[in-house]
Enzyme design. Sequence first.
Site, short mmCIF file in Angstrom:
data_model
loop_
_atom_site.label_atom_id
_atom_site.label_comp_id
_atom_site.label_asym_id
_atom_site.label_seq_id
_atom_site.Cartn_x
_atom_site.Cartn_y
_atom_site.Cartn_z
CE1 TYR A 75 -3.42 -3.06 0.66
CE2 TYR A 75 -4.53 -0.84 1.52
CZ TYR A 75 -4.74 -1.57 0.93
OH TYR A 75 -5.93 -2.58 0.21
CE LYS A 115 1.58 -18.60 -2.40
NZ LYS A 115 1.27 -19.10 -2.21
CG ASP A 134 -2.83 -20.18 -1.11
OD1 ASP A 134 -1.95 -20.30 0.15
OD2 ASP A 134 -2.31 -20.76 -1.61
CG ASP A 171 -8.35 -4.25 1.75
OD1 ASP A 171 -9.15 -3.72 2.28
OD2 ASP A 171 -8.53 -4.76 0.14
CG ASP A 201 -13.57 -6.69 2.47
OD1 ASP A 201 -13.21 -5.76 2.89
OD2 ASP A 201 -14.00 -6.41 1.21
C1 IPM Z 1 -10.44 -0.78 4.01
C2 IPM Z 1 -10.31 -0.13 2.28
C3 IPM Z 1 -9.12 0.33 2.13
C4 IPM Z 1 -7.84 -0.05 2.25
C5 IPM Z 1 -9.03 1.44 1.01
C6 IPM Z 1 -10.71 2.52 1.00
C7 IPM Z 1 -8.37 2.12 0.39
O1 IPM Z 1 -10.70 -1.41 1.58
O2 IPM Z 1 -10.36 -0.02 4.98
O3 IPM Z 1 -10.38 -2.20 4.33
O4 IPM Z 1 -8.36 -1.11 0.94
O5 IPM Z 1 -7.24 -0.46 3.17
MG MG Z 2 -10.97 -3.32 2.75
#
Ligand code: IPM
Ligand code: MG
Length: 355
Positions: A142, A191, A223, A247, A251
């Site tokens: 990032y 990884k 993975d 990240d 999710d």
């Molecule tokens: C998160 C989001 C952010 C990230 C984006 C919006 C930059 O996806 O906070 O998980 O990738 O960190």
């Molecule tokens: Mg995110």
Amino acid sequence: MEYKIALVKGDGIGPEIVDSAVRVLEKIGQTFGHTFTCTPYLAGGCAIDATGIPLPQETVDGCLAADSVLLGAVGGPKWDKNPGNLRPEKALLGLRAALGLFTNLRPAKIYPALAGDCPLRPDIVANGFDMVMVRELTGGIYFGERGRRDGKYGPEAYDTEAYSVMEIERIARVAFETARKRRKNVISIDKANVLETSRLWRETVHRIAEEYPDVTCTDMLVDNAAMQLVRNPAQFDVVVTTNMFGDILSDEASQITGSIGLLPSASLGSTKRGLYEPIHGSAPDIAGQNKANPIATILSAAMMLRYSFDLGAEADAIEAAVDRVLNKGLRTADLGGGEASLGCTEMTDAILAEL
Ligand code: IPM
Ligand code: MG
């Protein structure tokens, strides 16, 4: 006590959900005798519209001067075609860097009242699950060098993943300390079969693990981790991983709870000042329609009380109020409320009534 909170409402549903959390904080203030002084600042798409850039210096200064930051969400289709440095997301990355927030805590657990919304087979989640992802937040790909150049096959782009021993050590310590307050189990995700950064990650995590003999530490390849999360989520207590893997996996972890609208997060550094925000995004499709679920932001405010202000009883009160509302069967549209769905305001009213 008096606490100064910088409000970064952002875009889409951001303003509605932050306003809901502020109402809850006001109620907590009245009940427990605290003053929360909230000052709004622009960041994201709304800041681009108002000032031409996603993260005005005034916002950075305001957040640095505050005791903590509560953020709604940034981004939306209006700014999707902007170049990288003029995208709303740049505000979030800039704030994380400016405030030194190298830790991102993302708890993911099943709410018994909402177990039916979990997309996993009932036998997989029969015993529930309760994990916290500790994601490194100011390093890795990032923030590494990136750009465009002429490559062997013509124009190409590159992003670089780099991690220093220091960055890995400090996030590993956060993970082990977090595990000590929980089930004393850390799974470190990398990884290492391919990436040199991951081999340094693994080596460093193992060295720090020796300082925590009471905590078990296992490695898992990313993975495999993606698979294990849907195969047996109960095996995870504390997960520690890089910015990018965190990240993606957070999710996934949020989705298997069945309700991304419920999940809060905390971004922390080496001071008490943190940035608290829901895990979900700005949901532009329902913005301004009183349909958003305010719970993730309200629970983020609870995390702020707990982590930044050491107000554990106040945080417990908010979490218990949310539990009661869910146990009563009250739902917003995203929680499958259907015809009987509460709006953002009504859901907030219901939580306030429980406080
Ligand atoms: C998160 C989001 C952010 C990230 C984006 C919006 C930059 O996806 O906070 O998980 O990738 O960190
Ligand atoms: Mg995110």
